[in-house]
Motif scaffolding. Structure first.
Motif, short mmCIF file in Angstrom:
data_model
loop_
_atom_site.label_atom_id
_atom_site.label_comp_id
_atom_site.label_asym_id
_atom_site.label_seq_id
_atom_site.Cartn_x
_atom_site.Cartn_y
_atom_site.Cartn_z
N GLU A 143 0.99 -1.58 0.16
CA GLU A 143 0.10 -0.55 0.19
C GLU A 143 0.88 1.29 0.02
OE1 GLU A 143 -3.60 -0.28 2.05
OE2 GLU A 143 -2.53 -1.97 3.09
N VAL A 144 2.08 0.99 0.72
CA VAL A 144 3.04 2.24 0.86
C VAL A 144 3.79 2.81 -0.49
CG1 VAL A 144 4.89 2.97 1.76
CG2 VAL A 144 3.56 2.32 3.35
N LEU A 145 3.42 1.32 -0.93
CA LEU A 145 4.71 1.53 -2.53
C LEU A 145 3.15 2.19 -3.15
CD1 LEU A 145 6.62 0.51 -4.59
CD2 LEU A 145 6.24 -1.64 -4.78
N HIS A 146 1.73 1.65 -3.72
CA HIS A 146 1.39 2.07 -4.49
C HIS A 146 0.54 3.81 -4.07
CE1 HIS A 146 -3.59 2.31 -6.19
NE2 HIS A 146 -3.26 3.05 -4.74
N VAL A 155 9.57 6.48 -1.37
CA VAL A 155 8.70 5.61 -0.35
C VAL A 155 8.91 6.31 0.76
CG1 VAL A 155 9.50 3.98 0.91
CG2 VAL A 155 8.60 3.44 -1.75
N PRO A 156 10.89 7.13 0.48
CA PRO A 156 11.14 6.91 2.50
C PRO A 156 10.12 8.73 2.57
CG PRO A 156 12.47 6.39 0.74
CD PRO A 156 11.45 6.74 -0.17
N ASP A 157 9.53 9.44 1.57
CA ASP A 157 9.13 10.65 1.97
C ASP A 157 7.85 10.37 2.33
OD1 ASP A 157 11.78 12.12 1.78
OD2 ASP A 157 11.16 12.51 -1.11
N VAL A 158 7.50 9.62 1.61
CA VAL A 158 6.09 9.19 1.52
C VAL A 158 5.68 8.78 3.17
CG1 VAL A 158 4.00 7.11 0.77
CG2 VAL A 158 5.45 8.19 -0.64
N ILE A 159 6.57 7.80 3.36
CA ILE A 159 6.97 7.34 5.42
C ILE A 159 6.91 8.46 6.10
CG2 ILE A 159 7.91 6.10 5.98
CD1 ILE A 159 8.84 4.14 4.50
N PRO A 171 1.97 -2.71 9.38
CA PRO A 171 1.79 -4.36 9.65
C PRO A 171 2.18 -4.85 8.65
CG PRO A 171 -0.45 -3.24 8.90
CD PRO A 171 0.91 -1.55 9.07
N GLY A 172 2.25 -6.18 8.44
CA GLY A 172 3.39 -6.90 7.05
C GLY A 172 2.65 -7.70 6.32
N GLY A 173 1.51 -7.10 6.35
CA GLY A 173 0.65 -7.57 4.59
C GLY A 173 1.19 -7.26 3.72
N GLY A 174 0.77 -8.26 2.43
CA GLY A 174 1.36 -8.25 1.35
C GLY A 174 2.57 -8.60 0.98
N ALA A 175 2.67 -10.21 2.06
CA ALA A 175 4.52 -10.23 2.39
C ALA A 175 4.52 -11.58 1.15
CB ALA A 175 4.90 -10.71 2.94
N GLU A 176 2.97 -11.93 1.43
CA GLU A 176 2.45 -13.78 0.64
C GLU A 176 3.70 -14.51 0.87
OE1 GLU A 176 -0.04 -12.01 0.76
OE2 GLU A 176 0.06 -10.47 -0.94
N ASP A 195 11.89 -7.81 -3.40
CA ASP A 195 13.39 -6.42 -3.00
C ASP A 195 12.20 -5.22 -2.89
OD1 ASP A 195 15.32 -8.42 -3.43
OD2 ASP A 195 15.89 -7.87 -5.48
N GLU A 196 10.99 -4.92 -3.62
CA GLU A 196 10.15 -4.07 -3.30
C GLU A 196 9.32 -4.00 -1.66
OE1 GLU A 196 8.79 -2.28 -8.00
OE2 GLU A 196 7.77 -3.71 -6.70
N TRP A 197 8.80 -4.87 -1.07
CA TRP A 197 8.32 -4.87 -0.27
C TRP A 197 8.98 -5.19 0.48
CZ3 TRP A 197 8.57 -7.57 4.10
CH2 TRP A 197 7.68 -7.86 5.09
N LEU A 198 10.62 -5.75 0.82
CA LEU A 198 11.20 -5.98 1.28
C LEU A 198 11.86 -4.39 2.13
CD1 LEU A 198 13.40 -8.81 0.47
CD2 LEU A 198 12.16 -8.88 2.79
N ASP A 199 12.28 -3.26 0.74
CA ASP A 199 12.45 -1.61 0.93
C ASP A 199 12.10 -1.28 1.42
OD1 ASP A 199 14.56 -0.20 0.66
OD2 ASP A 199 13.09 0.13 -0.89
N VAL A 200 10.39 -1.18 1.53
CA VAL A 200 9.07 -0.61 2.02
C VAL A 200 10.01 -0.97 3.48
CG1 VAL A 200 7.14 0.16 2.45
CG2 VAL A 200 7.80 -0.32 -0.09
N MET A 201 9.93 -2.13 4.28
CA MET A 201 10.06 -2.30 5.84
C MET A 201 11.69 -1.35 5.79
SD MET A 201 7.81 -3.97 6.60
CE MET A 201 5.75 -4.70 6.26
N ARG A 202 12.33 -1.57 5.27
CA ARG A 202 13.86 -1.20 5.32
C ARG A 202 13.51 0.41 5.29
NH1 ARG A 202 16.14 -3.06 1.19
NH2 ARG A 202 16.74 -4.81 2.22
N GLN A 203 13.19 1.02 4.69
CA GLN A 203 12.62 2.56 5.16
C GLN A 203 11.80 2.97 6.09
OE1 GLN A 203 14.43 4.08 3.18
NE2 GLN A 203 15.09 2.86 1.29
N ALA A 204 10.93 1.90 6.36
CA ALA A 204 9.87 2.08 7.33
C ALA A 204 11.27 2.15 8.52
CB ALA A 204 8.48 1.31 7.67
#
Length: 279
Positions: A143-146, A155-159, A171-176, A195-204
């Motif tokens: 969702e953050v990526l969307h 992404v860092p600015d969105v966060i 929350p950790g949803g969307g990892a599947e 990689d995108e899922w993980l990088d959003v979490m990294r930036q968070a």
């Protein structure tokens, strides 16, 4: 390596490799897996105290452009039954949660192309203005990526903007399953690659947020790919230390395009125990 030798390694506090974890997952008796997992928990939490959070899961919209094959929730743009909750409706749900002793909203929804970042900022600010102590555990990594793609904001600015508006954690949803060949079969690769899922979490995590991590198992992935998923989470946790919990659930096939059969309760116990040992 023999199962007894792997059990000895775990009991000695050793870290499992992917091959070792897979061998335990496939071959260890279920009672042994559970015993090892319980021993690992006791080593980390000898006080034997279990805590929990009272929260409410609210899906603010079911309109979504992702069209994941495993999802029975979404509605395409313009379809009958699509909705976006109004702010007043969400305030009512928060008040009901508070009345029942809850202190947090787990807020997630579809990838709605009509909701820009300003909508989320307005919502979060309004929630915090009315309920200052109430926690917003909101917006999965995809969702953050969307929001980033839709609003053309990195992404860092969105966060940063969402945190300024009141976001407390993600929350950790969307990892599947964090293996791209699996994500392509599930039609969620375009939503977020591994990689995108993980990088959003990294930036968070870098922004000071804490997040959870999930795994949806039992769809099209192999046991080895489940272990790979766990290892990728472990690698990021080594890097940032930002995950607070791991949640696994089985794929629910009813009313989905993918269909299939739900995993068993034994599968759940073995998956949860193995995850505890790997992570």
């Amino acid at each position: 390596m023999a199962i007894d030798a792997l059990a000895h390694k775990v009991r000695a506090g050793g870290r499992l490799s992917g091959d070792e974890a897979l061998e335990l997952y496939l071959l260890a008796p279920t009672h042994l897996l559970g015993q090892l997992a319980d021993e690992a928990r006791r080593r980390r939490h000898p006080e034997r105290t279990v805590t929990y959070i009272i929260d409410r899961n609210v899906n603010y919209t079911n309109v979504c452009v992702a069209r994941c094959a495993f999802c029975a929730f979404y509605r395409p743009v313009g379809a009958e039954g699509g909705y976006v909750l109004g702010f007043d409706e969400m305030f009512r749900k928060i008040e009901e949660t508070i009345e029942l002793g809850g202190g947090q909203l787990l807020l997630q929804g579809g990838h709605n192309p009509d909701l820009p970042i300003e909508w989320y900022e307005d919502l979060f600010r309004a929630v915090k203005q009315r309920y200052p102590g109430f926690k917003l555990h909101a917006l999965s990594s995809p969702e953050v990526l969307h929001i980033s793609r839709l609003s053309q904001v990195p992404v860092p600015d969105v966060i940063r903007r969402l945190v300024a508006a009141g976001l407390d954690s993600i929350p950790g949803g969307g990892a599947e399953i964090l293996v791209d060949c699996v994500r392509k079969l599930l039609h969620c690769y375009s939503k977020a690659t591994s990689d995108e899922w993980l990088d959003v979490m990294r930036q968070a995590h870098r922004a000071g947020l804490r997040t959870t991590a999930t795994m949806m198992y039992g769809s099209v992935e192999t046991p080895a790919e489940r272990i790979e998923h766990m290892l990728r989470l472990r690698d990021l946790q080594d890097e940032t230390g930002g995950f607070t919990a791991f949640i696994a659930w089985s794929y629910q096939p009813d009313h989905t395009a993918l269909q299939g059969v739900e995993a068993t309760g034994i599968d759940y116990l073995r998956t949860l125990a193995t995850a505890r040992l790997v992570l």
